[in-house]
Write an enzyme that holds these catalytic residues in place. Structure first.
Site, PDB file in Angstrom:
ATOM      1  CG  ASN A   1      61.980  52.569  69.149  1.00 21.44           C
ATOM      2  OD1 ASN A   1      60.834  53.004  69.192  1.00 21.44           O
ATOM      3  ND2 ASN A   1      62.558  51.978  70.179  1.00 21.44           N
TER       4      ASN A   1
ATOM      5  CG  HIS B   1      60.755  47.285  70.882  1.00 16.07           C
ATOM      6  ND1 HIS B   1      61.602  47.167  71.963  1.00 16.07           N
ATOM      7  CD2 HIS B   1      61.434  48.004  69.956  1.00 16.07           C
ATOM      8  CE1 HIS B   1      62.742  47.804  71.701  1.00 16.07           C
ATOM      9  NE2 HIS B   1      62.658  48.328  70.486  1.00 16.07           N
TER      10      HIS B   1
ATOM     11  CG  ASP C   1      64.517  44.500  75.215  1.00 13.71           C
ATOM     12  OD1 ASP C   1      64.332  45.132  74.166  1.00 13.71           O
ATOM     13  OD2 ASP C   1      65.333  44.856  76.105  1.00 13.71           O
TER      14      ASP C   1
ATOM     15  CG  HIS D   1      64.858  45.935  66.959  1.00 18.27           C
ATOM     16  ND1 HIS D   1      65.917  46.634  66.428  1.00 18.27           N
ATOM     17  CD2 HIS D   1      64.415  46.672  68.009  1.00 18.27           C
ATOM     18  CE1 HIS D   1      66.100  47.739  67.127  1.00 18.27           C
ATOM     19  NE2 HIS D   1      65.189  47.790  68.096  1.00 18.27           N
TER      20      HIS D   1
ATOM     21  N   GLY E   1      64.458  56.981  68.149  1.00 13.62           N
ATOM     22  CA  GLY E   1      64.870  56.212  69.318  1.00 13.62           C
ATOM     23  C   GLY E   1      65.547  54.893  69.005  1.00 13.62           C
ATOM     24  CD  GLN E   2      66.847  51.508  64.012  1.00 15.25           C
ATOM     25  OE1 GLN E   2      66.379  52.358  63.251  1.00 15.25           O
ATOM     26  NE2 GLN E   2      67.189  50.291  63.618  1.00 15.25           N
TER      27      GLN E   2
HETATM   28  P1  AMP Z   1      65.877  50.226  70.008  1.00 14.30           P
HETATM   29  O1  AMP Z   1      67.017  50.096  69.024  1.00 14.30           O
HETATM   30  O2  AMP Z   1      65.902  51.507  70.776  1.00 14.30           O
HETATM   31  O3  AMP Z   1      64.536  49.976  69.380  1.00 14.30           O
HETATM   32  O4  AMP Z   1      65.991  49.125  71.117  1.00 14.30           O
HETATM   33  C1  AMP Z   1      66.967  48.149  71.192  1.00 14.30           C
HETATM   34  C2  AMP Z   1      66.497  47.171  72.222  1.00 14.30           C
HETATM   35  O5  AMP Z   1      67.369  46.066  72.186  1.00 14.30           O
HETATM   36  C3  AMP Z   1      66.498  47.707  73.662  1.00 14.30           C
HETATM   37  O6  AMP Z   1      65.196  47.521  74.215  1.00 14.30           O
HETATM   38  C4  AMP Z   1      67.541  46.846  74.372  1.00 14.30           C
HETATM   39  O7  AMP Z   1      67.174  46.548  75.704  1.00 14.30           O
HETATM   40  C5  AMP Z   1      67.570  45.607  73.499  1.00 14.30           C
HETATM   41  N1  AMP Z   1      68.841  44.875  73.458  1.00 14.30           N
HETATM   42  C6  AMP Z   1      70.072  45.372  73.189  1.00 14.30           C
HETATM   43  N2  AMP Z   1      70.987  44.393  73.157  1.00 14.30           N
HETATM   44  C7  AMP Z   1      70.313  43.237  73.398  1.00 14.30           C
HETATM   45  C8  AMP Z   1      70.695  41.862  73.496  1.00 14.30           C
HETATM   46  N3  AMP Z   1      71.963  41.474  73.339  1.00 14.30           N
HETATM   47  N4  AMP Z   1      69.732  40.951  73.757  1.00 14.30           N
HETATM   48  C9  AMP Z   1      68.443  41.330  73.925  1.00 14.30           C
HETATM   49  N5  AMP Z   1      68.030  42.603  73.831  1.00 14.30           N
HETATM   50  C10 AMP Z   1      68.937  43.541  73.590  1.00 14.30           C
END
Ligand code: AMP
Ligand code: ZN
Length: 116
Positions: free
Chosen positions: A89, A104, A32, A102, A95-96
């Protein structure tokens, strides 16, 4: 959004950089960009699936594969027995932010959700 419009499809296509930790035919795992724990990896299907809420029949195979790879990566990082968290999420109120499915994988110094 698929293809150029999707940040994670761009990583799959190697059009954007990422610190890749695992890859096979179906799955990619990378660090991340803004880690919230000492270990913070994102595990994604290479094929664009928007979210858990958009899983179609047949997608459970790749979703389950992500869960198994999470175990492998947690063990590789030394957290197999100590424990780790796998979260996904889903949707605006879940929270997505990135709409490419993906998981985490976080481990180390986790406090949220602990009992006692
Ligand atoms: P979420 O959609 O809230 O579950 O989280 C998206 C996650 O993707 C967040 O933790 C960001 O820090 C991470 N993120 C967004 N863009 C990138 C990227 N280009 N490379 C790695 N992680 C990323
Ligand atoms: Zn995508």
């Amino acid at each position: 959004m698929v293809g150029n419009g999707c940040a994670f499809c761009r990583i799959v296509a190697r059009e954007s950089p990422a610190e890749i930790e695992y890859e096979d035919d179906e799955i990619l795992a990378f660090k991340d960009l803004y880690p919230k724990a000492p270990v913070h990896l994102l595990i994604i299907p290479k094929r664009h699936i928007e979210s858990l809420a958009r899983l179609e029949p047949g997608d459970e195979t790749v979703a389950g594969h992500c869960v198994r790879v999470a175990r492998l990566l947690a063990e590789r990082a030394g957290y197999g027995e100590r424990g780790y968290r796998l979260s996904c999420n889903t949707g605006p109120e879940g929270g997505q932010v990135v709409y490419h499915l993906h998981f985490h994988l976080t481990a180390g110094h986790l406090t949220a959700g602990r009992r006692g």
